[in-house]
Design a protein around this motif. Structure first.
Motif, PDB file in Angstrom:
ATOM      1  N   CYS A 268       0.877  -1.264   0.046  1.00  0.00           N
ATOM      2  CA  CYS A 268       0.083   0.033   0.005  1.00  0.00           C
ATOM      3  C   CYS A 268       0.704   1.342   0.127  1.00  0.00           C
ATOM      4  O   CYS A 268       0.309   2.413   0.192  1.00  0.00           O
ATOM      5  CB  CYS A 268      -1.006   0.078   1.359  1.00  0.00           C
TER       6      CYS A 268
ATOM      7  N   CYS B 237       3.014  -4.456   7.762  1.00  0.00           N
ATOM      8  CA  CYS B 237       2.407  -2.924   7.528  1.00  0.00           C
ATOM      9  C   CYS B 237       1.620  -2.593   8.508  1.00  0.00           C
ATOM     10  O   CYS B 237       0.457  -3.312   8.687  1.00  0.00           O
ATOM     11  CB  CYS B 237       2.121  -2.848   6.353  1.00  0.00           C
TER      12      CYS B 237
ATOM     13  N   CYS C 259      -2.151  -1.745   6.171  1.00  0.00           N
ATOM     14  CA  CYS C 259      -2.973  -2.668   5.530  1.00  0.00           C
ATOM     15  C   CYS C 259      -2.489  -4.067   5.964  1.00  0.00           C
ATOM     16  O   CYS C 259      -3.372  -5.223   5.621  1.00  0.00           O
ATOM     17  CB  CYS C 259      -2.462  -2.747   4.144  1.00  0.00           C
TER      18      CYS C 259
END
Ligand SMILES: [Zn+2]
Length: 348
Positions: free
Chosen positions: A39, A57, A60
């Protein structure tokens, strides 16, 4: 990280465990900080304590494997073992055999040790692509190397013909101040034994014979046109001038003293290669010789940039830049590498 560990203790201090090694992988991949490949979120990822090789992450939830695309991908061996392996094969120490490696790092199975070294060596295949000799003369000569002796009586058998090409760089008399010494002191001893030249980049290639039609393509593939090429008086090199080289041939007629005078660098290289193949590997079969030559050349050409070699055999360097001649020369003058920069010596 530009400060390459110079001693085993420094190395152990830098890469003591899985987390430290994972951190190095992360820094190489994202020198400016983590960016999610999914992302594109920039910022600190989640770090999983039980899985240091994985980053997640925060936006996401995408999980990134730090070893993907490296020689360590899907390996069960601890990262420090891999780091040690890469360190030992890229430093100026003469590499190591699978058996030494297995014993010294306490790896259970010989096959595992062998496979690890094999993977690292595969990352050294075709280590160079550019041609040498753009700025400095190149010595070219052939030698017979290798040969197993076991069970075949005295002497060496199964020797393989190898052509070698090496740049010859001038060595400045006055070396610059050493940035690693206090108040810019000059190093006390830089080796060299009064030689006024140092070895530049090297190429080694097995060849089936020393005919002109074999040697010419080797020179064409490895040495820049218009380069000054020095050879002995062998007829196989007779046509180099017509191929666009500035060719100087010295008829040495097997005279060792003359050869040493006219082609000193390539003969030092050949001597070290021979000692390494016999001393460390106890002879190498002709079928595998080119792989070993690649390893030798890889280490030789990176002896002033061991960290580049280290990252590139682990395949963690995103883009490994091959050092330019100019960098080389500069580094040869200022390097405070523990290896004497003017010693093209790899063994012992
Ligand atoms: Zn993301």
């Amino acid at each position: 990280m530009s400060n390459y560990p110079r001693t085993l203790l420094e190395f152990q201090h830098l890469f003591p465990d899985e987390v430290a090694c994972a951190h190095h992988l992360e820094r190489i991949r994202w020198p400016e900080g983590f960016e999610c490949p999914s992302c594109s979120q920039v910022g600190e990822p989640w770090r999983l304590q039980v899985r240091p090789r994985v980053l997640e992450c925060r936006q996401c939830g995408y999980q990134v494997s730090l070893t993907a695309g490296t020689v360590m991908h899907r390996t069960r061996q601890p990262l420090p073992i891999w780091f040690w392996a890469a360190y030992l094969v890229t430093t100026q120490t003469p590499g190591m055999s699978a058996l030494q490696f297995q014993r010294q790092l306490g790896i259970k199975r010989y096959e595992t040790a062998f496979l690890m070294l094999h993977k690292l060596r595969a990352a050294m295949v075709r280590p160079e692509r550019d041609r040498i000799g753009a700025e400095w003369p190149v010595e070219v000569d052939e030698t017979y190397v290798g040969g197993a002796t076991q069970g075949e009586g005295r002497g060496r058998h199964h020797k393989t013909l190898v052509v070698g090409m090496v740049e010859v760089l001038p060595r400045k008399k006055a070396l610059g101040p050493d940035p690693n010494l206090p108040s810019g002191q000059r190093p006390q001893h830089r080796g060299g034994h009064g030689r006024s030249f140092i070895a530049g980049r090297l190429r080694l290639q097995t060849i089936p014979n020393r005919k002109q039609e074999t040697l010419e393509p080797m020179v064409l593939a490895n040495v820049q046109k218009k380069a000054e090429v020095r050879t002995d008086g062998w007829t196989g090199y007779d046509n180099l001038h017509n191929l666009g080289y500035n060719h100087t041939a010295e008829p040495v007629r097997g005279d060792q003293a003359k050869t040493a005078q006219h082609l000193p660098m390539i003969h030092i290289v050949f001597g070290n290669l021979d000692a390494w193949l016999l001393g460390t590997h106890h002879g190498v079969s002709p079928a595998h010789l080119q792989g070993y030559l690649n390893e030798f050349v890889f280490r030789f050409n990176r002896r002033f940039w061991p960290m580049v070699g280290f990252d590139s055999v682990l395949k963690i360097a995103a883009q490994v830049e091959s050092p330019t001649n100019r960098d080389f020369y500069k580094s040869a003058q200022t390097s405070s590498n523990p290896v004497e920069p003017d010693e093209p010596v790899l063994t012992g």
